[in-house]
Design a protein around this motif. Structure first.
Motif, PDB file in Angstrom:
ATOM      1  N   ASP A  22      54.946   9.918 105.120  1.00 16.15           N
ATOM      2  CA  ASP A  22      55.911   8.821 105.197  1.00 16.15           C
ATOM      3  C   ASP A  22      55.907   8.056 103.876  1.00 16.15           C
ATOM      4  OD1 ASP A  22      53.543   7.375 105.245  1.00 16.15           O
ATOM      5  OD2 ASP A  22      53.801   6.647 107.299  1.00 16.15           O
ATOM      6  N   VAL A  23      56.654   6.971 103.856  1.00 14.43           N
ATOM      7  CA  VAL A  23      56.785   6.199 102.614  1.00 14.43           C
ATOM      8  C   VAL A  23      55.427   5.687 102.134  1.00 14.43           C
ATOM      9  CG1 VAL A  23      57.364   3.980 103.713  1.00 14.43           C
ATOM     10  CG2 VAL A  23      58.179   4.456 101.401  1.00 14.43           C
ATOM     11  N   ILE A  24      54.548   5.331 103.063  1.00 10.40           N
ATOM     12  CA  ILE A  24      53.232   4.806 102.686  1.00 10.40           C
ATOM     13  C   ILE A  24      52.401   5.904 102.022  1.00 10.40           C
ATOM     14  CG2 ILE A  24      51.075   3.834 103.593  1.00 10.40           C
ATOM     15  CD1 ILE A  24      52.903   2.543 105.823  1.00 10.40           C
ATOM     16  N   THR A  25      52.467   7.112 102.571  1.00  6.91           N
ATOM     17  CA  THR A  25      51.734   8.243 101.993  1.00  6.91           C
ATOM     18  C   THR A  25      52.225   8.522 100.579  1.00  6.91           C
ATOM     19  OG1 THR A  25      51.775   9.184 104.233  1.00  6.91           O
ATOM     20  CG2 THR A  25      50.969  10.597 102.470  1.00  6.91           C
ATOM     21  N   ASN A  27      53.838   6.452  98.599  1.00  7.23           N
ATOM     22  CA  ASN A  27      53.501   5.322  97.726  1.00  7.23           C
ATOM     23  C   ASN A  27      52.072   5.449  97.212  1.00  7.23           C
ATOM     24  OD1 ASN A  27      56.014   4.251  98.138  1.00  7.23           O
ATOM     25  ND2 ASN A  27      55.339   2.563  99.427  1.00  7.23           N
ATOM     26  N   ALA A  28      51.153   5.835  98.090  1.00  5.88           N
ATOM     27  CA  ALA A  28      49.751   5.992  97.689  1.00  5.88           C
ATOM     28  C   ALA A  28      49.622   7.095  96.637  1.00  5.88           C
ATOM     29  CB  ALA A  28      48.887   6.307  98.911  1.00  5.88           C
ATOM     30  N   ALA A  29      50.314   8.206  96.840  1.00  2.00           N
ATOM     31  CA  ALA A  29      50.226   9.320  95.896  1.00  2.00           C
ATOM     32  C   ALA A  29      50.868   8.963  94.552  1.00  2.00           C
ATOM     33  CB  ALA A  29      50.887  10.565  96.496  1.00  2.00           C
ATOM     34  N   ILE A  30      52.034   8.294  94.591  1.00  3.81           N
ATOM     35  CA  ILE A  30      52.714   7.897  93.351  1.00  3.81           C
ATOM     36  C   ILE A  30      51.859   6.872  92.597  1.00  3.81           C
ATOM     37  CG2 ILE A  30      54.745   6.697  92.405  1.00  3.81           C
ATOM     38  CD1 ILE A  30      56.370   8.130  94.677  1.00  3.81           C
ATOM     39  N   SER A  31      51.270   5.939  93.341  1.00  5.17           N
ATOM     40  CA  SER A  31      50.395   4.939  92.725  1.00  5.17           C
ATOM     41  C   SER A  31      49.172   5.607  92.090  1.00  5.17           C
ATOM     42  CB  SER A  31      49.962   3.923  93.786  1.00  5.17           C
ATOM     43  OG  SER A  31      49.188   2.913  93.204  1.00  5.17           O
ATOM     44  N   ALA A  32      48.614   6.622  92.749  1.00  4.41           N
ATOM     45  CA  ALA A  32      47.479   7.360  92.176  1.00  4.41           C
ATOM     46  C   ALA A  32      47.902   8.063  90.890  1.00  4.41           C
ATOM     47  CB  ALA A  32      46.944   8.365  93.191  1.00  4.41           C
ATOM     48  N   GLY A  51      64.363  13.750  98.661  1.00  5.78           N
ATOM     49  CA  GLY A  51      64.884  15.015  99.180  1.00  5.78           C
ATOM     50  C   GLY A  51      64.524  15.239 100.642  1.00  5.78           C
ATOM     51  N   ARG A  52      63.420  14.662 101.083  1.00  2.54           N
ATOM     52  CA  ARG A  52      62.987  14.765 102.486  1.00  2.54           C
ATOM     53  C   ARG A  52      63.608  13.666 103.352  1.00  2.54           C
ATOM     54  NH1 ARG A  52      57.890  16.963 104.135  1.00  2.54           N
ATOM     55  NH2 ARG A  52      57.219  18.598 102.702  1.00  2.54           N
ATOM     56  N   GLY A  53      64.446  12.834 102.733  1.00  2.00           N
ATOM     57  CA  GLY A  53      65.100  11.773 103.495  1.00  2.00           C
ATOM     58  C   GLY A  53      64.223  10.555 103.726  1.00  2.00           C
ATOM     59  N   ILE A  54      63.158  10.425 102.943  1.00  3.37           N
ATOM     60  CA  ILE A  54      62.272   9.263 103.060  1.00  3.37           C
ATOM     61  C   ILE A  54      62.729   8.240 102.022  1.00  3.37           C
ATOM     62  CG2 ILE A  54      59.889   8.447 102.869  1.00  3.37           C
ATOM     63  CD1 ILE A  54      59.089  11.421 103.552  1.00  3.37           C
ATOM     64  N   GLU A  55      63.099   7.058 102.507  1.00  7.93           N
ATOM     65  CA  GLU A  55      63.638   6.020 101.624  1.00  7.93           C
ATOM     66  C   GLU A  55      62.536   5.346 100.814  1.00  7.93           C
ATOM     67  OE1 GLU A  55      66.787   4.708 100.850  1.00  7.93           O
ATOM     68  OE2 GLU A  55      67.426   6.574 101.791  1.00  7.93           O
ATOM     69  N   PRO A  56      62.628   5.429  99.483  1.00  6.18           N
ATOM     70  CA  PRO A  56      61.669   4.689  98.656  1.00  6.18           C
ATOM     71  C   PRO A  56      61.865   3.181  98.858  1.00  6.18           C
ATOM     72  CG  PRO A  56      63.036   6.171  97.315  1.00  6.18           C
ATOM     73  CD  PRO A  56      63.612   6.152  98.689  1.00  6.18           C
ATOM     74  N   ASN A  57      60.786   2.424  98.731  1.00  5.72           N
ATOM     75  CA  ASN A  57      60.887   0.969  98.836  1.00  5.72           C
ATOM     76  C   ASN A  57      60.472   0.328  97.505  1.00  5.72           C
ATOM     77  OD1 ASN A  57      58.044   1.007  98.843  1.00  5.72           O
ATOM     78  ND2 ASN A  57      57.909   0.776 101.058  1.00  5.72           N
ATOM     79  N   VAL A  58      60.347  -0.984  97.508  1.00 12.99           N
ATOM     80  CA  VAL A  58      60.019  -1.707  96.279  1.00 12.99           C
ATOM     81  C   VAL A  58      58.673  -1.222  95.711  1.00 12.99           C
ATOM     82  CG1 VAL A  58      59.510  -3.988  95.294  1.00 12.99           C
ATOM     83  CG2 VAL A  58      61.365  -3.729  96.931  1.00 12.99           C
ATOM     84  N   ILE A  59      57.721  -0.958  96.589  1.00  9.60           N
ATOM     85  CA  ILE A  59      56.404  -0.490  96.146  1.00  9.60           C
ATOM     86  C   ILE A  59      56.526   0.874  95.462  1.00  9.60           C
ATOM     87  CG2 ILE A  59      54.105   0.222  96.937  1.00  9.60           C
ATOM     88  CD1 ILE A  59      54.544  -1.910  99.245  1.00  9.60           C
ATOM     89  N   THR A  60      57.333   1.758  96.050  1.00  8.60           N
ATOM     90  CA  THR A  60      57.549   3.088  95.475  1.00  8.60           C
ATOM     91  C   THR A  60      58.091   2.971  94.064  1.00  8.60           C
ATOM     92  OG1 THR A  60      58.342   3.735  97.699  1.00  8.60           O
ATOM     93  CG2 THR A  60      58.567   5.358  95.928  1.00  8.60           C
TER      94      THR A  60
END
Length: 131
Positions: A22-25, A27-32, A51-60
């Motif tokens: 999900d977006v949290i997962t 976000n954690a990977a992008i932050s890493a 591409g998977r239809g998961i909406e990025p948020n401000v944190i992303t």
């Protein structure tokens, strides 16, 4: 770094086991990736999640823009900031700090000043990092 690899490995393992990230997962990977200076991987993950239809948020977007800043990719950082705003997301102080820092590193002082003015217009208070 090693932790960046671990985050990417965990994401791959989740997908391999049929667990939908999900977006949290993401976000954690992008932050890493940002912390491990792996800009291309961070941007690939952003593309993959959309591409998977998961909406990025401000944190992303903040993590992706920070990754671009560390990787010397000013143009991409600014494109992401525009994309973010185009999706109706409000950049926060962290987002602006990353974009402004990217402009400074990329020799685009005029753009950095424009972003600082825009930040203030949006009612955001610059902090120590901004300056």
């Amino acid at each position: 770094g090693g932790r960046t690899g671990t985050a990417i490995d965990l994401l791959s393992e989740m997908k391999g086991r049929g667990i939908e990230p999900d977006v949290i997962t993401y976000n954690a990977a992008i932050s890493a990736c940002e912390k491990g200076s792996r800009t291309d991987t961070a941007l690939d993950l952003l593309t993959e999640m959309k591409g998977r239809g998961i909406e990025p948020n401000v944190i992303t977007y903040s993590a992706a823009i920070s990754s671009c800043e560390k990787g010397g990719r000013t143009g991409t950082a600014l494109d992401l900031l525009d994309e973010m705003k185009g999706r109706g997301l409000e950049p926060n102080v962290i987002t602006y700090n990353a974009a402004i820092s990217s402009c400074e590193k990329g020799g685009r002082a005029d753009t950095a000043l424009d972003l600082l003015a825009e930040m203030k217009e949006r009612g955001l208070e610059p902090d120590v990092i901004t300056y």
